[in-house]
Design an enzyme around this catalytic site. Structure first.
Site, short mmCIF file in Angstrom:
data_model
loop_
_atom_site.label_atom_id
_atom_site.label_comp_id
_atom_site.label_asym_id
_atom_site.label_seq_id
_atom_site.Cartn_x
_atom_site.Cartn_y
_atom_site.Cartn_z
CB SER A 107 18.70 25.32 -12.61
OG SER A 107 17.37 25.41 -12.99
N GLY A 108 18.45 23.73 -15.60
CA GLY A 108 18.28 23.95 -17.04
C GLY A 108 19.28 23.20 -17.89
CB THR A 112 14.04 16.86 -15.55
OG1 THR A 112 14.43 17.50 -14.34
CG2 THR A 112 12.72 16.19 -15.37
CG ASN A 157 14.48 24.40 -16.68
OD1 ASN A 157 13.68 24.47 -17.60
ND2 ASN A 157 14.90 23.24 -16.18
CB SER A 160 13.34 24.99 -12.76
OG SER A 160 14.39 24.70 -11.91
CB SER A 161 13.26 19.49 -10.96
OG SER A 161 13.33 19.06 -12.28
N GLY A 387 22.38 20.41 -9.40
CA GLY A 387 23.83 20.43 -9.40
C GLY A 387 24.32 21.58 -8.53
CD GLU A 389 20.79 25.74 -7.16
OE1 GLU A 389 20.54 26.46 -6.19
OE2 GLU A 389 19.92 25.18 -7.86
N1 LIG Z 1 18.20 16.29 -24.73
C1 LIG Z 1 17.45 17.34 -24.90
N2 LIG Z 1 16.93 17.59 -26.11
C2 LIG Z 1 16.17 18.67 -26.31
N3 LIG Z 1 15.89 19.60 -25.38
C3 LIG Z 1 16.40 19.42 -24.15
C4 LIG Z 1 17.19 18.28 -23.85
N4 LIG Z 1 17.55 18.35 -22.56
C5 LIG Z 1 16.98 19.49 -22.08
N5 LIG Z 1 16.30 20.13 -23.03
C6 LIG Z 1 15.58 21.42 -22.89
O1 LIG Z 1 16.04 22.07 -21.77
C7 LIG Z 1 14.99 22.33 -20.84
C8 LIG Z 1 15.49 22.14 -19.42
O2 LIG Z 1 15.78 20.80 -19.19
P1 LIG Z 1 15.51 20.14 -17.77
O3 LIG Z 1 14.20 20.51 -17.25
O4 LIG Z 1 15.80 18.70 -17.95
O5 LIG Z 1 16.62 20.78 -16.93
P2 LIG Z 1 17.06 20.37 -15.47
O6 LIG Z 1 18.51 20.10 -15.52
O7 LIG Z 1 16.19 19.31 -14.97
O8 LIG Z 1 16.82 21.72 -14.71
P3 LIG Z 1 16.37 21.87 -13.24
O9 LIG Z 1 17.52 21.63 -12.38
O10 LIG Z 1 15.94 23.30 -13.21
O11 LIG Z 1 15.26 20.95 -13.03
C9 LIG Z 1 13.92 21.32 -21.19
O12 LIG Z 1 12.66 21.83 -20.84
C10 LIG Z 1 14.10 21.19 -22.67
O13 LIG Z 1 13.43 22.21 -23.33
MG LIG Z 2 14.80 19.14 -13.63
#
Ligand SMILES: Nc1ncnc2c1ncn2[C@@H]1O[C@H](COP(=O)(O)OP(=O)(O)OP(=O)(O)O)[C@@H](O)[C@H]1O
Ligand SMILES: [Mg+2]
Length: 1075
Positions: A107-108, A112, A157, A160-161, A387, A389
């Site tokens: 997460s984070g 996404t 996050n 977070s999705s 991923g 956890e």
């Molecule tokens: N390539 C990137 N460039 C800039 N900021 C990023 C990038 N990737 C992620 N972030 C930052 O990290 C935060 C978390 O990313 P994201 O929501 O994609 O995580 P995730 O892996 O989908 O988490 P989750 O599993 O909780 O959904 C985003 O809101 C953004 O602020």
């Molecule tokens: Mg996500």
């Protein structure tokens, strides 16, 4: 020309972990950190992309970057998520291979974001057009909607999705998007009712309360204040950097773009509001007779509002919270619910309602974005799923998620190995068995239908009798005890009996990514995912159509006694479908890693990254990838890159690239076991070999750079020198020219001086010579002349006398003529001049008179030439007079010298004749005449006027007209030959004037009068010419008598004037004094 570059250029650390030397966890992390510190957030493991979350926006997603990576080979540029997206899109479009992009990470970690980057890249590079753009827009706009309902702020996050998402994007044969299908997995619905400390409920609740208009909120019976709702945690209702109100507008807009009707949006919001209301319903115990407590709704206001919103009868719902119908053996029994059970039922309803609403949203979006055309599609799947956890406290959800990740790892191993193997076969390389850990055994532990953990959980859940989490753990302990990846302390002969890190209520599984301890509490409950039928039936009774739709099992007509499938079962099934789906596609992996727990940029926590690297199995990844050959490259690119290492291949290898590479590697003395020749690629076993080549290449490039520098400098200096030389030549040439010109000018002027002197001297010499010669010639001529004269005279002396006479005659004649002509010169130019020298010699007789005549004519002509028109007229009159009278009348000669004056009376000026003047036309002649009395011959003075048309006689004193005779009536004029002034004007017989008789008049200006009369007669075209009779005897008609006028020469007794005397009836005598 496109510049061919390579991933190996300007690498920070290594861009591809496959090249890492030595390969171990530490070096792996050091490399990641090194790259992360240099803003290189992407690193490859072969074709897998590792993405580090930078937690700040980097300038690497610009349209220029998109263009840079577009249509470039994967290893051509530094690692980037665009390279992977481009590779996937191109092999989908050009090779017709369905693709899937698997994005994993905790997460984070940025899954996404990565999935959005991939989608936006594909949207940027695929076709354009109105229809295509609409599809793209709908696909992209599905994200904000799903994120609002499925994402929440967690400790890890802010966005977070809380659900797994798999999206198939469908393309046509050209690579233009047609539509898509979204699948969702396991929404974390427990979050609806309860959130861990510091976390929030799903975004939509906050967005609705912050962003909706007052009017909407009123309709939804909501209050803007978050604290009014039990389901919303208060401690982190407002998140830094999140603008819920703005997000709400974005979501509504996105829903509209995706294709939601306004009524649908309203329904969705009503359900969201209903959930908030539901959370506020509270229960109180009410004692029953049987001693049990029965739950009752505490404050019915929220219940009422919720029922109003959904169109549910309040009592039905109220009852469903107090009683539960149990059916056993076709018998229905109603049992009461205690307060705890009522809360459980309420939360179960809220969770179910929300998760069903979410699934409905996904279905609804799918309806909008599904491809319209029925043709065969190419598909690109994007999987954004949680991923591994590993928390301190792992429950059913973690178990399920980790199971999913095991499956993904499985598929990864399978596909990577398969791909590797396929490549080896394709390239005709001998297959060496690869040692790797196959996690199939763990998957089996979980999903085996007979004794898998999930199967046993289901069994427990379905088993009659008391079922608790502990009974489930017992079962596991008995069945899975022997499994090498299962650990539990309750196992009788367990080797973990003394392992205090393993509590009694837990079991531990050795996942491929590490050991995870699961607490069994809640497993059974969560797997059952029970919703009392009374509640679903109550929901079905609602008039709210969407609500009814969400609870189809509440339909009493379709009562199904079969238990609904358990959560575990459902998940396993959907994971199965997903795996099948993925297996048919070409996989592309993005492994997301988060560098720190603080959600901040620039911090790289080794332990955290190490943890993720470990459970993502990345080092394992590299090992699998390197198991055979670490590096491979097409012959052409290999030769292009290293050709400078061997003289034979430098600068250009002519022949097949493979041969070139063989020559190159042999020349470089690379050990033969280090590489293998495939059909189109060279396979290098060890990264070190590659680095040696790279190192040599670098050195070589330096040499080459020096060489280029040298040649360039040489060229530059040479060019400069040549330029200088050329300039010098030009300058010299110009100077020489100038100097020579100067010198030449001097020589030229000196030469000219000398030349002029010499020429002068020469000329003078010649002149002298010529003068001398001339004098000589003259002398000779003179001498010769004299000599010739002498000779001729001597010769001609004998002829001389014979010719002398003629010569003398001619000469004499010439002299005489000369003298004669010079003598004529004395004659004047006057025509009057009659003088002409007498002829000097008789022989000039004829010529002399002729000359006189010619000269006179010429002189007259000259004289006439000077005349003016008036003078000419005067002379003409004079001439006319001479023609008439010359030699005919004696009076004439005296008139010659008198000018013809015409108006002798000055009739114009004299006022006396004013009347007369006005009575007649233009007067040609006015004179005083004497009219001869017919009776006695005496004259009486009269005025005589002549005009062009008549003549007039008037009284001298009074000017009274006595007679006016038109000239046509005048027949003739008679005059004498004497020197008298008498004249008779004879009228035509029978004319009007003739009655008075002819006129006998005398005038001093007779000649003039007659001439003018004659002149008028000659010039007038309408008349006959007037006859002029000149004789000394003529007849005059006096009335009836004809009288003869006779002129005689008489003595001068009457003076000088002529006298007229009537002799008889028939004779009138005029005596003219003799001259
Ligand atoms: N390539 C990137 N460039 C800039 N900021 C990023 C990038 N990737 C992620 N972030 C930052 O990290 C935060 C978390 O990313 P994201 O929501 O994609 O995580 P995730 O892996 O989908 O988490 P989750 O599993 O909780 O959904 C985003 O809101 C953004 O602020
Ligand atoms: Mg996500």
């Amino acid at each position: 020309m496109e510049v061919k570059t390579s991933l190996l250029d300007n690498m920070i650390g290594v861009g591809d972990m496959v090249l890492l030397e030595p390969l171990n966890e530490d070096s792996f992390i050091v490399n990641l950190r090194n790259r992360f510190d240099h803003n290189e957030i992407y690193t490859y493991i072969g074709s897998v992309v590792i993405s580090m979350n930078p937690y700040r926006s980097l300038p690497i997603y610009t349209p220029q970057k998109v263009e840079e990576y577009r249509n470039r080979n994967f290893y051509e540029l530094s690692p980037h998520i665009y390279a992977l997206a481009d590779e996937a899109y191109r092999s989908l479009r050009d090779q017709d291979k369905d693709q899937c992009i698997l994005i994993t990470g905790e997460s984070g970690a940025g899954k996404t974001e990565a999935s959005k980057l991939v989608m936006s890249y594909v949207a940027a590079v695929c076709g354009k057009g109105q229809e295509v753009n609409k599809v793209k827009e709908q696909l992209l706009q599905s994200n904000p909607v799903l994120e609002a309902f499925g994402n929440a702020k967690t400790m890890r996050n802010d966005n977070s999705s809380r659900f797994g998402k798999y999206m198939d994007i469908e393309f046509d044969f050209k690579g233009d998007p047609l539509g898509g299908v979204i699948s969702n997995y396991l929404l974390e619905k427990s979050r609806v009712c309860k959130q861990p400390r510091g976390e929030r409920n799903f975004h939509i609740f906050y967005q609705l309360l912050s962003g909706a208009s007052d009017d909407t909120l009123m309709k939804l019976k909501l209050d803007r204040d978050f604290s009014k709702y039990n389901y919303l945690s208060l401690d982190s209702a407002n998140v830094n950097g999140l603008d819920d109100a703005a997000s709400f507008r974005t979501v509504r807009n996105a829903m509209q773009i995706v294709g939601f009707m306004e009524a649908e949006v309203q329904s969705v919001l009503e359900l969201v509001a209903a959930i908030l209301k539901l959370g506020n319903i509270e229960f109180k115990p009410e004692s029953r007779v049987n001693g049990f407590d029965e739950s009752r709704v505490k404050d019915k206001n929220d219940l009422k509002e919720m029922c109003e919103l959904l169109g549910i009868e309040q009592s039905v719902l109220e009852r469903a919270f107090s009683y539960r119908t149990v059916e056993a053996k076709m018998e229905k029994m109603s049992t009461t619910l205690n307060v705890a059970q009522a809360y459980y039922a309420r939360d179960a309803l809220a969770k179910n309602l929300y998760s069903r609403l979410f699934s409905w949203l996904v279905t609804r979006i799918n309806e909008s974005i599904k491809a319209q055309a029925k043709t065969r599609h190419k598909v690109m799947g994007v999987l954004d799923i949680y991923g591994f956890e590993i928390f301190e406290d792992n429950s059913f959800e973690q178990f399920i998620i980790n199971y999913c990740n095991e499956k993904l790892q499985q598929i990864f191993i399978e596909l990577t190995l398969r791909e590797e193997q396929e490549e080896y076969i394709r390239e005709d390389i001998e297959w060496t068995n690869i040692e790797y850990f196959n996690n199939a055994v763990i998957c089996d532990l979980i999903e085996n239908n007979q004794n898998g953990i999930l199967a046993m959980l289901d069994e427990e859940c379905l088993r009659p009798g008391t079922v608790t989490d502990d009974t489930f753990l017992d079962k596991l302990n008995t069945i899975c005890a022997e499994h090498q990846h299962f650990e539990s302390r309750l196992n009788k002969n367990s080797k973990f009996l003394t392992d205090h890190s393993l509590p009694h209520s837990c079991f531990r599984i050795q996942h491929y990514a590490g050991k995870v301890l699961y607490r069994v509490e809640g497993f059974v409950d969560k797997n059952n995912d029970l919703l009392y039928r009374d509640l679903s039936q109550a929901m079905y009774k609602a008039t709210h159509s969407l609500m009814r739709q969400l609870f189809p099992e509440g339909n009493p007509a379709k009562v199904n006694l079969k238990r609904p499938p358990t959560a575990g079962f459902q998940f396993k099934a959907s994971v199965g479908v997903l795996m099948k789906n993925l297996q048919t596609k070409n996989p592309n992996y993005i492994r997301c890693i988060k560098p720190n727990d603080k959600k901040v940029a620039h911090i790289f926590t080794d332990s955290l990254v190490c943890h993720q690297v470990r459970y993502l199995g990345l080092v394992e990844n590299v090992r699998v990838r390197r198991a055979g050959y670490a590096f491979r490259q097409p012959y052409e690119s290999c030769l292009e890159r290293y050709k400078m290492l061997c003289k034979k291949t430098w600068p250009q290898w002519r022949g097949p690239a493979r041969d070139g590479v063989v020559v190159l590697l042999t020349d470089c003395s690379v050990p033969t076991e280090e590489f293998a020749y495939g059909r189109s690629k060279i396979f290098i076993r060890n990264p070190r070999t590659l680095f040696t080549l790279e190192e040599r290449r670098r050195a070589c490039l330096e040499d080459l750079a020096t060489l280029i520098q040298k040649i360039y400098r040489g060229w530059k200096s040479r060019t400069h020198f040549l330029l200088l030389k050329k300039s010098q030549v030009v300058v010299a040439a110009w100077y020489r020219r100038y100097a020579q010109q100067n010198k030449y000018q001097k020589i030229k002027s000196a030469t000219l001086v000398m030349q002029s002197f010499i020429r002068g001297w020469k000329a003078r010499n010649i002149l002298r010579q010529l003068k001398y010669e001339k004098r000589c010639k003259e002398a000779v001529t003179t001498i010769a002349a004299y000599w010739h004269g002498t000779q001729v005279r001597r010769e001609y002396r004998k002829f001389f006398r014979a010719n002398a006479g003629k010569k003398i005659y001619d000469f004499t004649i010439q002299r005489i003529m000369q003298k004669y002509f010079l003598g004529l010169k004395t004659t004047t130019m006057s025509p009057m001049d009659n003088t002409w020298p007498a002829k000097p010699y008789g022989f000039l007789e004829g010529a002399h008179t002729q000359l006189r005549r010619i000269f006179h004519l010429w002189r007259c002509k000259k004289y006439r030439g000077q005349f003016t028109e008036e003078k000419k007229a005067v002379y003409e009159e004079k001439l006319e007079a001479s023609e008439i009278f010359k030699d005919k009348k004696a009076l004439y000669p005296s008139s010659v010298s008198q000018p013809f004056k015409g108006d002798y009376l000055e009739i114009q000026k004299n006022p006396k004749y004013q009347k007369l003047n006005s009575a007649v036309e233009e007067v040609l002649l006015a004179d005083l005449v004497n009219k001869i009395n017919r009776a006695n011959g005496k004259g009486s003075p009269r005025l005589f006027l002549l005009t062009k048309s008549n003549f007039v006689l008037a009284d001298q004193k009074t000017g009274q007209v006595k007679a006016s005779v038109p000239l046509p009536d005048l027949a003739s004029v008679s005059v004498s030959t004497q020197s008298d002034g008498f004249f008779a004007l004879k009228l035509k017989e029978g004319s009007a004037s003739a009655s008075k008789g002819d006129f006998l008049l005398s005038s001093e200006h007779l000649i003039e009068i007659i001439t003018k009369l004659h002149h008028i007669g000659t010039t007038a075209a309408d008349r006959d010419q007037i006859n002029i009779d000149i004789s000394d005897e003529f007849l005059v008609q006096f009335k009836q008598d004809k009288v003869c006028v006779k002129f005689i020469q008489g003595g001068p007794k009457n003076g000088n004037s002529a006298a007229c005397k009537r002799k008889n009836n028939r004779l009138l005598e005029v005596s003219v004094p003799s001259p």
